[in-house]
Enzyme design. Structure first.
Site, PDB file in Angstrom:
ATOM      1  N   ARG A 213      44.949  36.620  31.687  1.00  0.00           N
ATOM      2  CA  ARG A 213      43.688  35.925  31.629  1.00  0.00           C
ATOM      3  C   ARG A 213      44.264  34.402  31.874  1.00  0.00           C
ATOM      4  NH1 ARG A 213      40.612  38.749  33.152  1.00  0.00           N
ATOM      5  NH2 ARG A 213      38.555  39.735  32.262  1.00  0.00           N
ATOM      6  N   GLU A 242      38.649  28.219  37.031  1.00  0.00           N
ATOM      7  CA  GLU A 242      38.825  28.862  38.362  1.00  0.00           C
ATOM      8  C   GLU A 242      37.441  28.468  39.001  1.00  0.00           C
ATOM      9  OE1 GLU A 242      39.499  33.078  37.964  1.00  0.00           O
ATOM     10  OE2 GLU A 242      41.228  32.884  36.856  1.00  0.00           O
ATOM     11  N   HIS A 261      42.860  35.100  41.937  1.00  0.00           N
ATOM     12  CA  HIS A 261      42.549  35.972  40.917  1.00  0.00           C
ATOM     13  C   HIS A 261      42.188  37.394  41.606  1.00  0.00           C
ATOM     14  CE1 HIS A 261      40.141  36.599  36.952  1.00  0.00           C
ATOM     15  NE2 HIS A 261      40.772  37.867  37.385  1.00  0.00           N
TER      16      HIS A 261
END
Length: 305
Positions: A213, A242, A261
């Protein structure tokens, strides 16, 4: 979703419609695993018994009201293990063989002979000893790396890591490794785990990989460690914010590999996530034990589950 639609009334909704959809619902499938809509709609969960999220991490839905409730929480553990492990092995090799440098020279039509590094004989610490961490350890061992894990409890004789050190003593062990891989779940204990102190403790010239994360890392401290040369490189698939802001210095650093991601998102991953939910739905409907039940106090599925 067809088998589920034949067995239950299914309401599809976006974030704005979630409160209305939740009223009277027995189960909630959070397919948009990055959504933060569930806490704001929780007041409407008047009948909910089970929540399933389409990700391995549960931090977007592990808010106090859910943690304190009787609602069972399950995740999609198992879908991303092999894919993320391949990503980590790929970036470890890419750094050792300087693929990014070769590409830059190719784009300039420049022939320059260089020497690269061996991967075999180097060492890696995988911080996070769940299924994804274990898959990473297996692949890194396969190319001759010495691998250890860092988790809640120190132990020897682990079948995948051999040695597991305690995350509470992480800084003491960081200097022993050439590569540090972050794959721990995001909890109150792991938030900001990799800060200036942790990066300073790493072996000079070590490389850092984050597939866990973004909030595990204090981004400014990572940038400073890369600029100073304390770290020789970082491969980052997740970020505190993000999408990564356009003004982030990470975009232009030659010793950084970035991806959006996507380390676990291989062809077919979306169907696989629905299949995990469909399997659990059949178990739930039949009164059987659910897969991947999260310990809401810990924030992840215990290894004994």
């Amino acid at each position: 979703m067809d088998p589920i639609e034949r067995a239950a009334t299914v309401r599809y909704t976006d974030a704005a419609g979630l409160p209305d959809a939740l009223r009277g619902a027995d189960a909630l499938f959070v397919y948009d695993f990055l959504s933060r809509a569930v806490p704001d709609a929780w007041h409407a969960a008047d009948r909910l018994r089970w929540l399933h999220i389409a990700s391995a991490g549960v931090d977007p839905v592990l808010f106090p009201e859910l943690r304190d409730s009787d609602v069972v929480l399950t995740n999609s553990r198992g879908v991303f293990d092999s894919a993320i492990a391949e990503y980590v092995l790929g970036v470890v090799i890419a750094f050792a063989k300087d693929f990014a440098g070769s590409l830059r020279l190719q784009q300039r039509s420049t022939w320059r002979h260089r020497e690269t590094e061996r991967v075999a004989g180097t060492s890696a610490l995988v911080v996070g000893t769940g299924p994804i961490g274990r898959a990473i350890a297996t692949l890194l061992r396969a190319v001759g790396m010495r691998v250890a894990g860092a988790g809640r409890r120190a132990r020897d004789g682990d079948p995948d890591f051999g040695t597991v050190v305690s995350s509470d003593e992480l800084s003491r062990h960081l200097p022993d490794f050439d590569v540090v891989v972050a794959v721990a779940p995001l909890t109150e204990q792991t938030k900001g785990l990799f800060d200036a102190e942790a990066f300073a403790a790493m072996r000079p010239g070590a490389r850092f990989v984050n597939v866990g994360r973004g909030e595990l890392v204090v981004t400014g401290d990572l940038v400073s460690a890369l600029r100073s040369g304390q770290l020789s490189g970082a491969a980052l698939d997740v970020f505190e914010q993000e999408p990564l802001p356009q003004d982030s210095p990470l975009w232009t650093m030659e010793n950084v590999l970035l991806s959006a991601h996507m380390s676990g998102d291989v062809v077919g991953w979306r169907n696989a996530l629905v299949e995990v939910f469909a399997d659990n739905f059949a178990r739930w409907r039949d009164g059987g034990p659910l897969r991947n039940v999260v310990d809401k106090r810990l924030g992840y599925v215990p290894s004994t589950a």
